[in-house]
Design a protein around this motif. Structure first.
Motif, PDB file in Angstrom:
ATOM      1  N   PRO A   1      16.775  -0.624 -18.152  1.00  0.00           N
ATOM      2  CA  PRO A   1      17.323   0.716 -17.930  1.00  0.00           C
ATOM      3  C   PRO A   1      16.289   1.825 -18.140  1.00  0.00           C
ATOM      4  CG  PRO A   1      18.061  -0.130 -20.036  1.00  0.00           C
ATOM      5  CD  PRO A   1      17.329  -1.256 -19.350  1.00  0.00           C
ATOM      6  N   HIS A   2      15.147   1.487 -18.713  1.00  0.00           N
ATOM      7  CA  HIS A   2      14.106   2.472 -19.009  1.00  0.00           C
ATOM      8  C   HIS A   2      12.903   2.348 -18.070  1.00  0.00           C
ATOM      9  CE1 HIS A   2      16.471   3.190 -22.571  1.00  0.00           C
ATOM     10  NE2 HIS A   2      16.373   1.919 -22.869  1.00  0.00           N
ATOM     11  N   PHE A   3      13.051   1.555 -17.001  1.00  0.00           N
ATOM     12  CA  PHE A   3      11.914   1.290 -16.126  1.00  0.00           C
ATOM     13  C   PHE A   3      11.256   2.578 -15.626  1.00  0.00           C
ATOM     14  CE2 PHE A   3       9.977   0.826 -11.975  1.00  0.00           C
ATOM     15  CZ  PHE A   3       9.045  -0.166 -12.229  1.00  0.00           C
ATOM     16  N   LEU A   4      12.025   3.446 -15.038  1.00  0.00           N
ATOM     17  CA  LEU A   4      11.461   4.662 -14.446  1.00  0.00           C
ATOM     18  C   LEU A   4      10.786   5.532 -15.500  1.00  0.00           C
ATOM     19  CD1 LEU A   4      11.021   6.149 -11.803  1.00  0.00           C
ATOM     20  CD2 LEU A   4      13.191   7.326 -12.191  1.00  0.00           C
ATOM     21  N   GLN A   5      11.430   5.697 -16.631  1.00  0.00           N
ATOM     22  CA  GLN A   5      10.845   6.497 -17.712  1.00  0.00           C
ATOM     23  C   GLN A   5       9.529   5.875 -18.187  1.00  0.00           C
ATOM     24  OE1 GLN A   5      13.168   6.530 -21.301  1.00  0.00           O
ATOM     25  NE2 GLN A   5      11.980   8.192 -22.206  1.00  0.00           N
ATOM     26  N   GLN A   6       9.493   4.555 -18.356  1.00  0.00           N
ATOM     27  CA  GLN A   6       8.269   3.885 -18.792  1.00  0.00           C
ATOM     28  C   GLN A   6       7.168   4.027 -17.751  1.00  0.00           C
ATOM     29  OE1 GLN A   6       9.856  -0.023 -19.546  1.00  0.00           O
ATOM     30  NE2 GLN A   6      10.614   0.541 -21.578  1.00  0.00           N
ATOM     31  N   LEU A   7       7.535   3.896 -16.476  1.00  0.00           N
ATOM     32  CA  LEU A   7       6.558   4.063 -15.406  1.00  0.00           C
ATOM     33  C   LEU A   7       5.984   5.476 -15.434  1.00  0.00           C
ATOM     34  CD1 LEU A   7       5.166   3.035 -12.799  1.00  0.00           C
ATOM     35  CD2 LEU A   7       7.172   3.903 -11.546  1.00  0.00           C
ATOM     36  N   GLN A   8       6.843   6.474 -15.529  1.00  0.00           N
ATOM     37  CA  GLN A   8       6.394   7.865 -15.518  1.00  0.00           C
ATOM     38  C   GLN A   8       5.518   8.199 -16.718  1.00  0.00           C
ATOM     39  OE1 GLN A   8      10.282   9.645 -15.156  1.00  0.00           O
ATOM     40  NE2 GLN A   8      10.129   9.768 -12.924  1.00  0.00           N
ATOM     41  N   THR A   9       5.744   7.550 -17.837  1.00  0.00           N
ATOM     42  CA  THR A   9       4.935   7.769 -19.036  1.00  0.00           C
ATOM     43  C   THR A   9       3.542   7.172 -18.885  1.00  0.00           C
ATOM     44  OG1 THR A   9       6.898   7.763 -20.425  1.00  0.00           O
ATOM     45  CG2 THR A   9       4.822   7.311 -21.523  1.00  0.00           C
ATOM     46  N   ARG A  10       3.447   6.054 -18.163  1.00  0.00           N
ATOM     47  CA  ARG A  10       2.185   5.310 -18.100  1.00  0.00           C
ATOM     48  C   ARG A  10       1.352   5.550 -16.855  1.00  0.00           C
ATOM     49  NH1 ARG A  10       5.057  -0.143 -20.152  1.00  0.00           N
ATOM     50  NH2 ARG A  10       5.462   0.579 -22.258  1.00  0.00           N
ATOM     51  N   VAL A  11       1.992   5.975 -15.750  1.00  0.00           N
ATOM     52  CA  VAL A  11       1.270   6.085 -14.486  1.00  0.00           C
ATOM     53  C   VAL A  11       1.566   7.431 -13.837  1.00  0.00           C
ATOM     54  CG1 VAL A  11       0.896   5.049 -12.218  1.00  0.00           C
ATOM     55  CG2 VAL A  11       1.407   3.581 -14.177  1.00  0.00           C
ATOM     56  N   ASP A  12       0.525   8.180 -13.561  1.00  0.00           N
ATOM     57  CA  ASP A  12       0.650   9.492 -12.922  1.00  0.00           C
ATOM     58  C   ASP A  12       1.141   9.333 -11.488  1.00  0.00           C
ATOM     59  OD1 ASP A  12      -0.312  11.905 -11.373  1.00  0.00           O
ATOM     60  OD2 ASP A  12      -0.927  12.483 -13.398  1.00  0.00           O
ATOM     61  N   ARG A  13       1.999  10.232 -11.065  1.00  0.00           N
ATOM     62  CA  ARG A  13       2.530  10.201  -9.693  1.00  0.00           C
ATOM     63  C   ARG A  13       1.448  10.387  -8.638  1.00  0.00           C
ATOM     64  NH1 ARG A  13       7.052  13.072 -12.093  1.00  0.00           N
ATOM     65  NH2 ARG A  13       8.964  11.876 -11.773  1.00  0.00           N
ATOM     66  N   GLU A  14       0.311  10.919  -9.022  1.00  0.00           N
ATOM     67  CA  GLU A  14      -0.779  11.161  -8.078  1.00  0.00           C
ATOM     68  C   GLU A  14      -1.637   9.918  -7.840  1.00  0.00           C
ATOM     69  OE1 GLU A  14      -0.813  14.044  -6.382  1.00  0.00           O
ATOM     70  OE2 GLU A  14       1.008  14.410  -7.555  1.00  0.00           O
ATOM     71  N   ASN A  15      -1.423   8.877  -8.625  1.00  0.00           N
ATOM     72  CA  ASN A  15      -2.186   7.648  -8.451  1.00  0.00           C
ATOM     73  C   ASN A  15      -1.693   6.857  -7.254  1.00  0.00           C
ATOM     74  OD1 ASN A  15      -4.108   7.204 -10.804  1.00  0.00           O
ATOM     75  ND2 ASN A  15      -2.237   7.728 -11.883  1.00  0.00           N
ATOM     76  N   VAL A  16      -2.549   5.991  -6.756  1.00  0.00           N
ATOM     77  CA  VAL A  16      -2.140   4.946  -5.820  1.00  0.00           C
ATOM     78  C   VAL A  16      -1.599   3.836  -6.713  1.00  0.00           C
ATOM     79  CG1 VAL A  16      -2.925   3.229  -4.149  1.00  0.00           C
ATOM     80  CG2 VAL A  16      -3.891   5.557  -4.122  1.00  0.00           C
ATOM     81  N   VAL A  17      -0.321   3.498  -6.546  1.00  0.00           N
ATOM     82  CA  VAL A  17       0.315   2.535  -7.436  1.00  0.00           C
ATOM     83  C   VAL A  17       0.636   1.267  -6.655  1.00  0.00           C
ATOM     84  CG1 VAL A  17       2.152   2.155  -9.121  1.00  0.00           C
ATOM     85  CG2 VAL A  17       1.336   4.472  -8.682  1.00  0.00           C
ATOM     86  N   LEU A  18       0.099   0.148  -7.137  1.00  0.00           N
ATOM     87  CA  LEU A  18       0.280  -1.154  -6.515  1.00  0.00           C
ATOM     88  C   LEU A  18       1.204  -1.977  -7.410  1.00  0.00           C
ATOM     89  CD1 LEU A  18      -3.490  -1.847  -5.737  1.00  0.00           C
ATOM     90  CD2 LEU A  18      -1.821  -0.657  -4.286  1.00  0.00           C
ATOM     91  N   PHE A  19       2.387  -2.267  -6.935  1.00  0.00           N
ATOM     92  CA  PHE A  19       3.369  -2.990  -7.740  1.00  0.00           C
ATOM     93  C   PHE A  19       3.236  -4.492  -7.512  1.00  0.00           C
ATOM     94  CE2 PHE A  19       5.070   1.254  -7.493  1.00  0.00           C
ATOM     95  CZ  PHE A  19       5.525   1.470  -8.785  1.00  0.00           C
ATOM     96  N   LEU A  20       3.290  -5.251  -8.610  1.00  0.00           N
ATOM     97  CA  LEU A  20       3.083  -6.695  -8.592  1.00  0.00           C
ATOM     98  C   LEU A  20       4.201  -7.391  -9.359  1.00  0.00           C
ATOM     99  CD1 LEU A  20       1.005  -9.097  -8.079  1.00  0.00           C
ATOM    100  CD2 LEU A  20       0.173  -8.590 -10.394  1.00  0.00           C
TER     101      LEU A  20
END
Length: 153
Positions: free
Chosen positions: A79-98
């Motif tokens: 339930p905290h996925f989005l919050q954890q993602l936003q805390t760790r990875v800037d929206r301006e990055n190229v994000v590669l999900f694995l």
């Protein structure tokens, strides 16, 4: 045209062909090339903590579980996925999900794109890849089979 631009073009073409709700899809080798070639690329591994520990991880990847094991209910969405993602990875990055095979990472890339990550990509085949004829993963395709850097958890 540079190799990295060609990777982005192929990834975006795959997105268009498949009607993906995010920027594109890259092979493991393409993901590694982007990671090596650009400073603003982040891999986000969305597998569970058990998978990170027992199967292995990509060095330097952000570990944000899409689903986690609950002893009472089995695998449950984080339930905290989005919050954890936003805390760790800037929206301006190229994000590669694995993930293991590319399914959970598809869902994570779609959610990230819905929430302002304009450069969200799925890594096709995932960390372990598809099952081979003996129903084993890790040899047919995926990050491990491509011989890309990884370490035991």
């Amino acid at each position: 045209m540079s190799e990295l631009n060609q990777i982005f073009q192929r990834a975006q073409a795959r997105a268009g062909e498949a009607g993906l709700p995010y920027s594109g899809a890259v092979t493991p080798a393409e993901a590694f090339a982007l990671l090596q070639g650009l400073p603003n690329v982040r891999i986000v591994d969305v597998r569970s903590s058990a998978e990170w520990q027992w199967v292995g991880v990509v060095p330097g990847a952000e570990l944000v579980a899409w689903r986690e094991w609950d002893p009472l209910h089995g695998m449950q969405p984080n339930p905290h996925f989005l919050q954890q993602l936003q805390t760790r990875v800037d929206r301006e990055n190229v994000v590669l999900f694995l993930c293991r095979s590319g399914a959970r990472s598809h869902d994570a890339a779609a959610l990230a794109a819905q929430h302002g990550y304009s450069e969200a990509y799925n890594i096709l085949e995932g960390f372990e890849g598809d099952k081979d004829g003996a129903q084993h993963r890790g040899a047919l395709n995926g990050w491990q089979a491509a011989g890309l850097p990884w370490q035991q958890g």
